[in-house]
Every structure is written in C-alpha cells, then in structure tokens.
Write an enzyme that holds these catalytic residues in place. Sequence first.
Site, short mmCIF file in Angstrom:
data_model
loop_
_atom_site.label_atom_id
_atom_site.label_comp_id
_atom_site.label_asym_id
_atom_site.label_seq_id
_atom_site.Cartn_x
_atom_site.Cartn_y
_atom_site.Cartn_z
N ASP A 1 -0.60 -46.07 -42.08
CA ASP A 1 -0.83 -45.83 -40.65
C ASP A 1 0.33 -44.95 -40.17
O ASP A 1 1.20 -44.56 -40.95
CB ASP A 1 -0.84 -47.17 -39.88
CG ASP A 1 -1.67 -47.12 -38.59
OD1 ASP A 1 -1.31 -46.32 -37.69
OD2 ASP A 1 -2.65 -47.87 -38.47
N ASP B 1 0.23 -40.14 -42.16
CA ASP B 1 -0.51 -39.47 -41.09
C ASP B 1 -1.67 -38.75 -41.78
O ASP B 1 -1.44 -37.84 -42.59
CB ASP B 1 0.41 -38.47 -40.38
CG ASP B 1 -0.30 -37.71 -39.26
OD1 ASP B 1 -1.55 -37.61 -39.29
OD2 ASP B 1 0.39 -37.20 -38.37
N VAL B 2 -2.90 -39.15 -41.47
CA VAL B 2 -4.04 -38.62 -42.23
C VAL B 2 -4.25 -37.12 -42.06
O VAL B 2 -4.98 -36.49 -42.83
CB VAL B 2 -5.36 -39.36 -41.90
CG1 VAL B 2 -5.28 -40.82 -42.30
CG2 VAL B 2 -5.73 -39.21 -40.42
N TYR C 1 -15.29 -36.74 -30.08
CA TYR C 1 -15.39 -37.91 -30.96
C TYR C 1 -16.76 -37.93 -31.65
O TYR C 1 -16.85 -38.14 -32.86
CB TYR C 1 -15.16 -39.18 -30.13
CG TYR C 1 -15.14 -40.47 -30.92
CD1 TYR C 1 -13.96 -40.93 -31.52
CD2 TYR C 1 -16.28 -41.26 -31.05
CE1 TYR C 1 -13.94 -42.13 -32.22
CE2 TYR C 1 -16.27 -42.46 -31.75
CZ TYR C 1 -15.09 -42.89 -32.33
OH TYR C 1 -15.07 -44.09 -33.03
N THR D 1 -11.18 -54.01 -30.25
CA THR D 1 -10.04 -53.81 -31.15
C THR D 1 -8.89 -53.17 -30.36
O THR D 1 -9.08 -52.80 -29.19
CB THR D 1 -10.42 -52.83 -32.30
OG1 THR D 1 -10.62 -51.52 -31.70
CG2 THR D 1 -11.66 -53.25 -33.05
N THR E 1 -10.03 -49.99 -28.58
CA THR E 1 -10.99 -50.04 -27.46
C THR E 1 -10.57 -51.00 -26.35
O THR E 1 -11.21 -51.02 -25.29
CB THR E 1 -12.38 -50.47 -27.98
OG1 THR E 1 -12.24 -51.73 -28.65
CG2 THR E 1 -12.95 -49.45 -28.93
N1 LIG Z 1 -13.67 -50.34 -32.12
C1 LIG Z 1 -14.84 -49.75 -32.04
O1 LIG Z 1 -15.67 -50.08 -31.17
C2 LIG Z 1 -15.21 -48.68 -33.04
C3 LIG Z 1 -16.56 -48.33 -33.15
C4 LIG Z 1 -16.93 -47.37 -34.07
C5 LIG Z 1 -15.97 -46.79 -34.87
N2 LIG Z 1 -14.66 -47.13 -34.75
C6 LIG Z 1 -13.71 -46.48 -35.64
O2 LIG Z 1 -13.12 -47.46 -36.46
C7 LIG Z 1 -11.84 -47.02 -36.91
C8 LIG Z 1 -10.81 -48.12 -36.69
O3 LIG Z 1 -10.64 -48.31 -35.31
P1 LIG Z 1 -10.34 -49.73 -34.65
O4 LIG Z 1 -11.27 -49.85 -33.51
O5 LIG Z 1 -10.33 -50.76 -35.70
O6 LIG Z 1 -8.92 -49.53 -33.98
P2 LIG Z 1 -7.40 -49.56 -34.57
O7 LIG Z 1 -6.54 -49.15 -33.43
O8 LIG Z 1 -7.09 -50.81 -35.26
O9 LIG Z 1 -7.43 -48.45 -35.71
C9 LIG Z 1 -7.09 -47.12 -35.59
C10 LIG Z 1 -5.77 -46.91 -36.32
O10 LIG Z 1 -5.68 -45.55 -36.67
C11 LIG Z 1 -4.31 -45.20 -36.56
N3 LIG Z 1 -4.16 -43.74 -36.45
C12 LIG Z 1 -4.40 -42.94 -35.37
N4 LIG Z 1 -4.12 -41.67 -35.68
C13 LIG Z 1 -3.68 -41.66 -36.98
C14 LIG Z 1 -3.25 -40.64 -37.86
N5 LIG Z 1 -3.19 -39.35 -37.49
N6 LIG Z 1 -2.90 -40.99 -39.12
C15 LIG Z 1 -2.96 -42.29 -39.52
N7 LIG Z 1 -3.35 -43.29 -38.71
C16 LIG Z 1 -3.72 -42.97 -37.46
C17 LIG Z 1 -3.83 -45.92 -35.32
O11 LIG Z 1 -2.42 -46.02 -35.30
C18 LIG Z 1 -4.55 -47.26 -35.46
O12 LIG Z 1 -3.74 -48.22 -36.13
C19 LIG Z 1 -11.56 -45.72 -36.16
O13 LIG Z 1 -11.87 -44.62 -36.99
C20 LIG Z 1 -12.54 -45.79 -34.99
O14 LIG Z 1 -12.87 -44.51 -34.52
C21 LIG Z 1 -14.26 -48.08 -33.85
#
Ligand SMILES: NC(=O)c1ccc[n+]([C@@H]2O[C@H](COP(=O)([O-])OP(=O)(O)OC[C@H]3O[C@@H](n4cnc5c(N)ncnc54)[C@H](O)[C@@H]3O)[C@@H](O)[C@H]2O)c1
Length: 260
Positions: free
Chosen positions: A47, A73-74, A165, A200, A203
């Site tokens: 992360d 960092d991805v 997005y 999460t 969100t």
């Molecule tokens: N929560 C939802 O409703 C939902 C729905 C559909 C998809 N998603 C997707 O699920 C995935 C996980 O999200 P989540 O909701 O579990 O939240 P989360 O905040 O736990 O996960 C996102 C993580 O990505 C990290 N991140 C951001 N930019 C980064 C980068 N450049 N390099 C490395 N890490 C980075 C953040 O620090 C964070 O820890 C995301 O891709 C999100 O778009 C979430």
Amino acid sequence: MTSLGRLAGKVAVITGASSGADGSLMGFGGAAARLFSQEGCTVVLTDIKDAEGTQTAKQIADLGGTAIYRHLDVTSEEDWVDVLKETADTFKKIDILVNNAGSSARYTIEETTLDVWQEQMDIHAKGVFLGTKHVISYLRKNGGGSIINISSIYGMIGSPSSTAYHVAKGASRLFTKSAAIQYASENIRVNSIHPGFAFTPLTEVNYSKPDLQQWVLDRIPLGRMGSAMEIAHGILYLASDEASFVTGSELVIDGGTTAQ
Ligand SMILES: NC(=O)c1ccc[n+]([C@@H]2O[C@H](COP(=O)([O-])OP(=O)(O)OC[C@H]3O[C@@H](n4cnc5c(N)ncnc54)[C@H](O)[C@@H]3O)[C@@H](O)[C@H]2O)c1
C-alpha cells in the site's frame, strides 16, 4: 490459528491492503490478507499507507501467519519491480496477485479535471497493467498462478457521477479478459471481481452522509451494504485451486444491484 489450507503453501501479493487492523474498519485488501493467511498463504501486504499496513501485517504475523508489509505505489513501475523481486527472493515464488488498490472520484463529466482523470486511470488501469506485466514471469516460472483484479459494478454500469472511476474500472474489467486470453495456455488465470456498494475506509466518508447512504441502500435488493469480508471470500475463491477452470470471468458481489 485455524487453517483449512485452501491456499496452503502459496505466496500472494495484495495491493491496497493496509486497512485490515483489528478493531478498525477493514478494506477488501486487508480483509483478503487476513483470510488468505488463515488459509495457509504467505502474504505480502502492500500500500502507500505504510503505518497502517505495517500494523496489519504485524497483527497477522502475531496470529501465527507469515505476513510482511512493503510500500508499493501501484503507479510506480520501479516499486512493482522491486517488491515483486524481493517477494520472490524471500519466499522463493509468487502464486497470486490481487490488484486491489483504488481511490474514488465522485465527479460529473464537467467537474472532472484532467488531473482527476489521469489519477483514476493511473491507479486503476496503469496500476493493474504494471502489476500484471511484471508478475507474469514469476507465475510462469511456477507453472501458473492467479491474478484477481478488483474492478467494480461501476466498471459495468453507469451512475450520475464518478465519470473517470467508471472508465478506469471498465478498463480494468477488459484488461482482465485480454490478460486471461494471453496467458491461459500457461495456466495463469486472470479474473475480475465487481463489488457493489460496501462500507470501507474508501467509502466511509460518503456513505456516512444520510442522503447518499439512502441513495445507495435504495439500489441494493438485499437491503444493506456489503462488508469487506464478503468481498474477500470471493477473492479467496478465485485465488484458490477451487477456481482452476475459471479465467476471464467477472464475479459480481453486489447484493443484487446489477440484477435489476
Ligand atoms: N467499497 C466499495 O464500495 C467498492 C466497490 C467497488 C469497488 N471497490 C474497489 O475496491 C478496492 C478496495 O477498496 P476498499 O473499498 O476496500 O477501500 P480501501 O481504502 O481499504 O482500499 C483502497 C486502498 O488503496 C490504497 N491506494 C490508493 N492509491 C494507491 C496507490 N497509488 N498505490 C497503492 N495503494 C494505493 C489506499 O491507501 C487504500 O488502502 C478499490 O479498488 C475500490 O475502487 C470498492
């Protein structure tokens, strides 16, 4: 630690996996890291939130799992090359990559700046591309493997905002199929997961607002938001050998939202 061993002996790299500490709101990556470890997998949590990631990895290790945290960092090709090499050097192989990192950007088309557009494409499209590109040689060495891309229902349908997005998650969805076809003959499986609305760290800010929360709930037939663990169970399935005939597929976990 109880282990059913569904991932016994495997090594996984998970991006965006910081949010998984005990007692805090979990994200999909952190929840998957915990679940993978319970199933006997060695987990490299990555992360850009280093303090949280280090704490989550330590807690998993304290429970008896093998887990470390590394900054990745991805959007940085250098980070990918370094972390994947270190993982393979340390644990001798890589079996699983979960491309989970993400961020949101709730803007209409006219509100979307070029910077926002670029940031969304960088994290969700470029990040998934770079991770896949650089992990393939390790999976090949291993005789196969599983890549799981966390897209979204927003990579399948539209909404009143989140323009960049939607596009970026759509890119991750189709990249998945391109990769699945290119590497199927090498037993490398590539699938996407399409979570619906889940509460999460990503969100929390928006879904805590009563009007937005109601808007979301009105769109979920099961009548509630999903949890990180409910998505993590889907990730576990696709990572495991139980999904050995599954590639190029889309696993929707959304409480019925896109069935309407
Ligand atoms: N929560 C939802 O409703 C939902 C729905 C559909 C998809 N998603 C997707 O699920 C995935 C996980 O999200 P989540 O909701 O579990 O939240 P989360 O905040 O736990 O996960 C996102 C993580 O990505 C990290 N991140 C951001 N930019 C980064 C980068 N450049 N390099 C490395 N890490 C980075 C953040 O620090 C964070 O820890 C995301 O891709 C999100 O778009 C979430």
